[in-house]
Design an enzyme around this catalytic site. Structure first.
Site, PDB file in Angstrom:
ATOM      1  N   SER A 146       0.862  -1.178   0.000  1.00  0.00           N
ATOM      2  CA  SER A 146       0.000   0.000   0.000  1.00  0.00           C
ATOM      3  C   SER A 146       0.894   1.223   0.000  1.00  0.00           C
ATOM      4  O   SER A 146       2.024   1.199   0.497  1.00  0.00           O
ATOM      5  CB  SER A 146      -0.982  -0.020   1.162  1.00  0.00           C
ATOM      6  OG  SER A 146      -0.325   0.153   2.362  1.00  0.00           O
ATOM      7  N   LYS A 171      -4.396  -2.096  -8.146  1.00  0.00           N
ATOM      8  CA  LYS A 171      -4.217  -0.922  -7.295  1.00  0.00           C
ATOM      9  C   LYS A 171      -5.591  -0.301  -7.061  1.00  0.00           C
ATOM     10  O   LYS A 171      -6.275   0.084  -8.015  1.00  0.00           O
ATOM     11  CB  LYS A 171      -3.269   0.051  -8.017  1.00  0.00           C
ATOM     12  CG  LYS A 171      -2.804   1.211  -7.181  1.00  0.00           C
ATOM     13  CD  LYS A 171      -1.622   1.898  -7.865  1.00  0.00           C
ATOM     14  CE  LYS A 171      -1.314   3.232  -7.242  1.00  0.00           C
ATOM     15  NZ  LYS A 171      -0.131   3.871  -7.794  1.00  0.00           N
ATOM     16  N   ASP A 205      10.182  10.912  -9.197  1.00  0.00           N
ATOM     17  CA  ASP A 205      10.130  10.236  -7.903  1.00  0.00           C
ATOM     18  C   ASP A 205      10.905   8.924  -7.979  1.00  0.00           C
ATOM     19  O   ASP A 205      10.465   7.888  -7.480  1.00  0.00           O
ATOM     20  CB  ASP A 205       8.669   9.989  -7.495  1.00  0.00           C
ATOM     21  CG  ASP A 205       8.537   9.706  -6.001  1.00  0.00           C
ATOM     22  OD1 ASP A 205       9.500   9.983  -5.262  1.00  0.00           O
ATOM     23  OD2 ASP A 205       7.480   9.209  -5.572  1.00  0.00           O
TER      24      ASP A 205
HETATM   25  P1  ADP Z   1       1.010   4.749  -4.196  1.00  0.00           P
HETATM   26  O1  ADP Z   1       0.840   5.335  -5.559  1.00  0.00           O
HETATM   27  O2  ADP Z   1      -0.186   4.900  -3.322  1.00  0.00           O
HETATM   28  O3  ADP Z   1       2.280   5.196  -3.519  1.00  0.00           O
HETATM   29  P2  ADP Z   1       2.302   2.450  -5.226  1.00  0.00           P
HETATM   30  O4  ADP Z   1       1.987   2.418  -6.675  1.00  0.00           O
HETATM   31  O5  ADP Z   1       3.653   2.987  -4.841  1.00  0.00           O
HETATM   32  O6  ADP Z   1       1.156   3.183  -4.400  1.00  0.00           O
HETATM   33  O7  ADP Z   1       2.134   0.977  -4.642  1.00  0.00           O
HETATM   34  C1  ADP Z   1       2.297   0.712  -3.280  1.00  0.00           C
HETATM   35  C2  ADP Z   1       3.063  -0.567  -3.090  1.00  0.00           C
HETATM   36  O8  ADP Z   1       2.330  -1.655  -3.641  1.00  0.00           O
HETATM   37  C3  ADP Z   1       4.408  -0.595  -3.790  1.00  0.00           C
HETATM   38  O9  ADP Z   1       5.418  -0.006  -3.043  1.00  0.00           O
HETATM   39  C4  ADP Z   1       4.629  -2.080  -3.995  1.00  0.00           C
HETATM   40  O10 ADP Z   1       5.159  -2.669  -2.825  1.00  0.00           O
HETATM   41  C5  ADP Z   1       3.214  -2.591  -4.219  1.00  0.00           C
HETATM   42  N1  ADP Z   1       2.951  -2.637  -5.665  1.00  0.00           N
HETATM   43  C6  ADP Z   1       2.574  -1.620  -6.447  1.00  0.00           C
HETATM   44  N2  ADP Z   1       2.465  -2.001  -7.718  1.00  0.00           N
HETATM   45  C7  ADP Z   1       2.777  -3.312  -7.740  1.00  0.00           C
HETATM   46  C8  ADP Z   1       2.883  -4.286  -8.789  1.00  0.00           C
HETATM   47  N3  ADP Z   1       2.625  -3.951 -10.040  1.00  0.00           N
HETATM   48  N4  ADP Z   1       3.261  -5.537  -8.456  1.00  0.00           N
HETATM   49  C9  ADP Z   1       3.536  -5.862  -7.171  1.00  0.00           C
HETATM   50  N5  ADP Z   1       3.473  -4.986  -6.145  1.00  0.00           N
HETATM   51  C10 ADP Z   1       3.096  -3.728  -6.427  1.00  0.00           C
END
Ligand code: ADP
Length: 690
Positions: free
Chosen positions: A26, A47, A139
């Site tokens: 998350s 997501k 970022d």
């Molecule tokens: P936010 O935009 O809210 O910061 P993220 O896109 O960074 O959310 O996703 C949060 C976390 O979810 C990531 O740090 C990762 O650990 C996990 N995550 C996100 N996208 C993926 C993916 N495509 N496959 C596996 N884990 C994912």
């Protein structure tokens, strides 16, 4: 259309095409769950964002979606489908099971120059492509690079990206991203060129890969800014002259003296051992239509190929786009280009679309569903392999795997041995090793300060996940040998946790906070609890203990509770539990911990008794003000902030390693600042005498 109906249709749409499983991560405003695209059988990441929670950040998500629709590259996480309802947005993404690059770095202390080069070339490749499409990422950090099943990197999180209207050469103004990775011109609030700022971040990232820590770091944001602005950092002695030079060329305070991404493509350091420049062009260009995939879709949809092609070419990021892209992904990975056919006699047994109530149950996500034990979704071989209606495997070429940039042949870069008793090369300074509450607050404030209006795009919120570093504590006497523990009849559970109700200001319970009185209070509670826990460990046979562990999370009514309650009498509790335990709960503990292979997010112990380790951890969590719920050997942990908000969520799972046959603790951060998480888990493991 009434809001409720739109809502229902959105959720139905998701559940119609995907199975939804446990939370795998998350972020600032999203929850990410593992899912499976039913038609292709492919795993995906979903997501999930709540529009209300997004508030002013909603445009940022729209920006991320638009950017991802325009990007298709071997090192950029692919967007497959977007489902939007009046209250939620679901982004279906390429699933990267290898976790975040940062976890990988810290588990290995630091990477060798050779392994760093493999990753660095992929980062350069991704960034050259992203820039070529007119975007600056803004970022870049190891948390935003995920590792896929072939051990290749995929760039995520385009929520802060910018696409200047006049092209990437136009100056940007918004200060955003994570402070530790931000370029000097950016933190000084000057106008800056996005691609130049990205190169600085890539330099910081390269340093982190080679060293296992950050070049510029401080708990005090003013000091951190000063360090970045001066651009002075120490090069550890293990860096080769070539690495020192490259880092210096990338982390030039004057952006005009910094290397450009184009120069990085054939930089001597980057091409060493490859003798070829970084391949940055997309191997999956947008708009490309693959005939095999179209044929399979046409057959499946009972349409002509022309009609299927026309549908795909609309690129609506709906089910058609997702099906096409997932088929393409299967083909590129050498899997059969096959979709689940129309329902047949076998559908009840193996078709996800037609599975009965059991599957349906798994499709609705709730907090409770989050408790699915991680790893329970082990698809093993591709589901279609198990189905009698699937024709024999049709082998397609392996694509371009195994080539540089990309190609990282994972056998070459995967760790060959688990990180046993590794201590991070980065030994935290006294301040950092135990980040004081005040400093942590400063860090949070600093993050907030970094947030300013994103003039190029939309309002933005800086989200810093930072790094996670784990060091195993020296072995200590196991709790079970502490015979001096006073007998106590209470049952192991979270002691009198002051779980704040949402929106209510309460005593701070996170490691960050609270006044000295509350700290004293917590300490006393923890002491008392530790005694109880020790007794628990001593008193129970594994079977009895199992019951008690489960009981800890079951209230008088037999319902699972989010915090525990101390039972007045152990015996009373046990008697109740014997009747309360559901068969599945009994099974969860009776079956013992999961057996897993050593992974980089698993801390190995030298012990062989999982119950003992579990109890040790359970006894220490309250002391650290960590709230937890338990399912078998998995602990879902949370800490709370001052306003009843969950500040951190992570899982600890006691598991059995196969080689060597010892107990391991798998850890996974789900939410919260990576530094704080890292310190907290380190403290838990250290205090648990593991
Ligand atoms: P936010 O935009 O809210 O910061 P993220 O896109 O960074 O959310 O996703 C949060 C976390 O979810 C990531 O740090 C990762 O650990 C996990 N995550 C996100 N996208 C993926 C993916 N495509 N496959 C596996 N884990 C994912």
């Amino acid at each position: 259309m009434p809001v409720e109906r739109t809502e229902q249709r959105g959720a139905e749409e998701l559940h119609k095409y995907y199975e939804v499983y446990e939370t795998i991560g998350s972020g600032g405003f999203a929850k990410v769950k593992l899912g499976r695209h039913i038609l292709s059988g492919e795993k995906v990441a979903i997501k999930i964002m709540n529009k209300k929670d997004l508030g002013v950040d909603l445009p940022r998500v729209k920006l991320e979606i638009e950017a991802m629709k325009n990007l298709s590259h071997q090192h950029v996480c692919r967007l497959y489908q977007v489902i939007e309802t009046s209250t939620q947005i679901f982004m279906v993404l390429e699933y990267c099971p290898g976790g975040e690059l940062f976890d990988y770095i810290i588990a290995k202390d630091r990477l060798s120059e050779k392994e760093t080069r493999v990753f660095f070339r992929q980062i350069v490749s991704a960034m050259a492509y992203v820039h070529s499409q007119g975007y600056a990422h803004r970022d870049l950090k190891p948390e935003n690079l995920l590792i896929d099943e072939d051990h290749n990197l995929k760039l995520i999180d385009f929520g802060l990206c910018a696409k200047p209207k006049g092209g990437l050469g136009y100056e940007l103004m918004t200060s955003c991203g994570s402070p530790a990775y931000a370029a000097p011109e950016l933190i000084q609030g000057k106008a800056y060129i996005g691609s130049e700022a990205d190169v600085w971040s890539m330099g910081v990232l390269l340093f982190a890969l080679l060293c296992g820590y950050l070049p510029f770091d401080d708990d005090n944001c003013m000091i951190l800014y000063r360090k970045i602005t001066r651009g002075k950092y120490d090069n550890p002695q293990w860096l080769s002259p070539g690495s020192v030079l490259l880092l210096n060329q990338m982390m030039q305070v004057d952006p005009k003296r910094r290397l450009s991404v184009r120069q990085l493509l054939d930089h001597p350091w980057a091409i060493k051992d490859y003798n070829s420049p970084v391949e940055w062009r997309s191997r999956q260009p947008l708009g490309h239509i693959d005939e095999d995939c179209i044929t399979e879709m046409a057959v499946n949809m009972k349409r002509s190929r022309a009609s299927a092609t026309a549908m795909v070419k609309e690129w609506r990021y709906d089910q058609t786009t997702a099906t096409y892209l997932l088929l393409l992904s299967k083909k590129q990975r050498g899997k059969p280009v096959r979709l689940r056919p129309e329902p047949t006699a076998c559908e009840d047994s193996c078709s996800p679309l037609h599975q009965g109530p059991q599957t349906r149950k798994a499709l609705h996500f709730s907090e409770d569903e989050d408790a699915v034990i991680v790893g329970s979704l082990d698809f093993g071989s591709e589901f279609i392999d198990d189905c009698p209606w699937v024709p024999a495997r049709r082998h397609t070429p392996k694509g371009v795997r195994g080539q540089p940039d990309g190609a990282a042949n994972h056998k070459n870069v995967r760790p060959t041995s688990p990180p046993v008793e590794k201590r991070c090369a980065y030994s935290p300074t006294p301040e950092r090793g135990r980040v004081p509450a005040q400093h942590r607050q400063e860090r949070r404030d600093r993050d907030q300060e970094r947030v300013s209006e994103n003039k190029e795009n939309v309002a933005s919120t800086a989200r810093e996940k930072d790094v996670e570093i784990f060091a195993l504590p020296p072995p200590r006497t196991p709790v079970s040998s502490k015979k001096s523990a006073r007998p106590n009849k209470n049952v192991l559970t979270t002691p009198n946790r002051n779980t704040p109700s949402k929106g209510t200001k309460t005593e701070a319970l996170t490691p960050k906070g609270g006044g000295s009185a509350s700290k004293e209070n917590n300490k006393r509670k923890a002491e008392a609890f530790k005694e109880l826990a020790n007794v628990e460990i001593l008193a129970f046979s594994p079977e009895r203990r199992s019951r008690s562990l489960d009981m800890a999370f079951t209230d008088d009514s037999g319902k699972k509770k989010r915090g525990g309650k101390v039972f007045g009498s152990l015996e009373r509790g046990l008697d109740k539990m014997i009747t309360m335990l559901t068969p599945s709960k009994r099974r969860a503990l009776r079956d013992g911990p999961r057996k897993i292979k050593a992974q980089y997010n698993v801390t190995l112990t030298s012990q062989t008794n999982p119950d003992q380790i579990l109890n040790q951890i359970l006894s220490i969590l309250p002391e650290k003000n960590v709230d937890f719920t338990q399912k078998g050997y998995t602990l879902k942990c949370q800490t709370w902030g001052d306003f009843g908000k969950v500040t951190m969520a992570f899982e600890l799972e006691v598991c059995m390693l196969q080689r060597p046959e010892v107990v391991g603790i798998r850890r996974q951060r789900l939410k919260g600042d990576a530094w704080v998480y890292k310190h907290l888990v380190e403290e838990i493991l250290a205090s648990s005498s593991i």
